[in-house]
Scaffold this motif. Sequence first.
Motif, PDB file in Angstrom:
ATOM      1  N   TRP A   1    -105.571   5.012  26.993  1.00  0.00           N
ATOM      2  CA  TRP A   1    -104.505   4.928  25.997  1.00  0.00           C
ATOM      3  C   TRP A   1    -104.643   6.110  25.044  1.00  0.00           C
ATOM      4  N   ASN A   2    -103.533   6.799  24.812  1.00  0.00           N
ATOM      5  CA  ASN A   2    -103.589   8.031  24.022  1.00  0.00           C
ATOM      6  C   ASN A   2    -102.960   7.827  22.625  1.00  0.00           C
ATOM      7  N   ARG A   3    -103.300   6.721  21.985  1.00  0.00           N
ATOM      8  CA  ARG A   3    -102.860   6.508  20.610  1.00  0.00           C
ATOM      9  C   ARG A   3    -103.876   5.613  19.902  1.00  0.00           C
ATOM     10  N   PRO A   4    -104.150   5.909  18.616  1.00  0.00           N
ATOM     11  CA  PRO A   4    -105.113   5.097  17.866  1.00  0.00           C
ATOM     12  C   PRO A   4    -104.529   3.740  17.506  1.00  0.00           C
ATOM     13  N   CYS A   5    -105.401   2.826  17.112  1.00  0.00           N
ATOM     14  CA  CYS A   5    -104.959   1.450  16.884  1.00  0.00           C
ATOM     15  C   CYS A   5    -104.382   1.196  15.486  1.00  0.00           C
ATOM     16  N   ASN A   6    -104.664   2.069  14.510  1.00  0.00           N
ATOM     17  CA  ASN A   6    -104.217   1.767  13.152  1.00  0.00           C
ATOM     18  C   ASN A   6    -102.697   1.659  13.044  1.00  0.00           C
ATOM     19  N   VAL A   7    -101.980   2.590  13.690  1.00  0.00           N
ATOM     20  CA  VAL A   7    -100.513   2.533  13.651  1.00  0.00           C
ATOM     21  C   VAL A   7     -99.998   1.319  14.415  1.00  0.00           C
ATOM     22  N   GLN A   8    -100.609   1.018  15.541  1.00  0.00           N
ATOM     23  CA  GLN A   8    -100.183  -0.114  16.354  1.00  0.00           C
ATOM     24  C   GLN A   8    -100.437  -1.437  15.635  1.00  0.00           C
TER      25      GLN A   8
ATOM     26  N   CYS B   1    -110.231   0.865  26.703  1.00  0.00           N
ATOM     27  CA  CYS B   1    -109.377   2.026  26.447  1.00  0.00           C
ATOM     28  C   CYS B   1    -108.628   2.462  27.707  1.00  0.00           C
ATOM     29  N   ALA B   2    -109.049   1.961  28.858  1.00  0.00           N
ATOM     30  CA  ALA B   2    -108.435   2.375  30.127  1.00  0.00           C
ATOM     31  C   ALA B   2    -107.030   1.809  30.253  1.00  0.00           C
TER      32      ALA B   2
ATOM     33  N   GLU C   1    -106.754  -3.695  24.235  1.00  0.00           N
ATOM     34  CA  GLU C   1    -106.065  -4.081  25.469  1.00  0.00           C
ATOM     35  C   GLU C   1    -104.650  -4.584  25.186  1.00  0.00           C
ATOM     36  N   ASN C   2    -104.487  -5.379  24.111  1.00  0.00           N
ATOM     37  CA  ASN C   2    -103.184  -5.977  23.839  1.00  0.00           C
ATOM     38  C   ASN C   2    -102.216  -5.037  23.125  1.00  0.00           C
ATOM     39  N   LEU C   3    -102.742  -4.131  22.316  1.00  0.00           N
ATOM     40  CA  LEU C   3    -101.882  -3.189  21.600  1.00  0.00           C
ATOM     41  C   LEU C   3    -101.819  -1.829  22.299  1.00  0.00           C
ATOM     42  N   GLU C   4    -102.522  -1.714  23.415  1.00  0.00           N
ATOM     43  CA  GLU C   4    -102.503  -0.501  24.235  1.00  0.00           C
ATOM     44  C   GLU C   4    -102.857   0.730  23.395  1.00  0.00           C
ATOM     45  N   CYS C   5    -104.052   0.672  22.793  1.00  0.00           N
ATOM     46  CA  CYS C   5    -104.511   1.761  21.945  1.00  0.00           C
ATOM     47  C   CYS C   5    -106.008   1.977  22.172  1.00  0.00           C
ATOM     48  N   CYS C   6    -106.524   3.054  21.592  1.00  0.00           N
ATOM     49  CA  CYS C   6    -107.941   3.369  21.766  1.00  0.00           C
ATOM     50  C   CYS C   6    -108.468   4.024  20.494  1.00  0.00           C
ATOM     51  N   GLY C   7    -109.513   3.445  19.917  1.00  0.00           N
ATOM     52  CA  GLY C   7    -110.055   3.961  18.665  1.00  0.00           C
ATOM     53  C   GLY C   7    -109.336   3.370  17.472  1.00  0.00           C
ATOM     54  N   MET C   8    -109.977   3.421  16.321  1.00  0.00           N
ATOM     55  CA  MET C   8    -109.399   2.820  15.133  1.00  0.00           C
ATOM     56  C   MET C   8    -108.361   3.722  14.477  1.00  0.00           C
TER      57      MET C   8
ATOM     58  N   SER D   1     -95.932   6.437  28.802  1.00  0.00           N
ATOM     59  CA  SER D   1     -96.062   7.751  28.178  1.00  0.00           C
ATOM     60  C   SER D   1     -97.332   7.896  27.352  1.00  0.00           C
ATOM     61  N   HIS D   2     -97.826   6.786  26.790  1.00  0.00           N
ATOM     62  CA  HIS D   2     -99.041   6.870  25.975  1.00  0.00           C
ATOM     63  C   HIS D   2    -100.313   6.631  26.791  1.00  0.00           C
TER      64      HIS D   2
END
Length: 236
Positions: A185-192, A171-172, A151-158, A178-179
Amino acid sequence: MSYGEMSGGMKCLKYLLFLFNLIFWIAGVGLIGVGIWVLVDTGTYNIMKLAEVSTFTLYVGGYVLIGAGVVTMIVGFLGCFGAIKENSCLLGTFFICLLLLLCLEIGIGIYAAVQKDQFYGVVEKALGALSKTDYAGRDEASKKIINFVQENLECCGMNSTTNWNPKPQSCACTKTVSHCVAGNWNRPCNVQVRMFLMNSAGIIAGVACGIGAIMLIGMVLSCCLIRSKGGSSEVV
C-alpha cells in the motif's frame, strides 16, 4: 366551515400525525442501532486504541445514542397515542418533548462541529508519535491493531509509508488499485484514519438530520391537530 368538514380535516391530520409518529418510532429504533454499531464497531475502537485516545468517549457516545433512541421511541408512542385519542394534553406534551429533543440534538451537533478538528488533530498527532517506534519493536497486541488498521484501510505506516523497515505483511496489497505500488500500500494511515472517522461521523450526522426533520414535521402536525380540535370544539 361545518362541523363535518372540520371533523374530516381533523381525521386527516390525526392519521398523518400517527403515520409520522410511526416513522419517528422507527427512527428511534435506528438510533439504537447506530448506538450499538458505535459500541461494537471494531474499526473505530481499534483506531482510537492505536492512537492511544481514550475509548471512554466512544462508549459514552454509543450509550447516549441508545438512550436517545429509547426516549425517541417513547415520545413516538406518546404522539401516536395522543393522535389516535385526539388528546390535547398528550399532544402538547408530545410537542414539548420534541422541542426539547430537537434543542438537545442541535446543541450536540454544534458541540461536535466545534470539537471535530481538535479531535482529529489529537488522533493524527498520536499516530505521528506512534511512527517513532518501529513495528518490529512493538508488543503483539499493538502489532495486531496496526495490522487491522493497515489491512482494512489499505495503508502502510502511520504518517509515512517509510515508517516500518522492514514492512509487515499487513502492508502487502490484497488487490490491484492505484495506491498499490511494488506490492505494498502506497499511502500512510493518518489520512485514511481521518477519512474513516469522518465517514463514521457522517453516518451519525445523516441519521440525526433525518430524525430532526421528522421532529419538525411532527411538531407542525401536532400543533395543527391541537388547533383544529380547538376549532371544532368552538363550532360544537
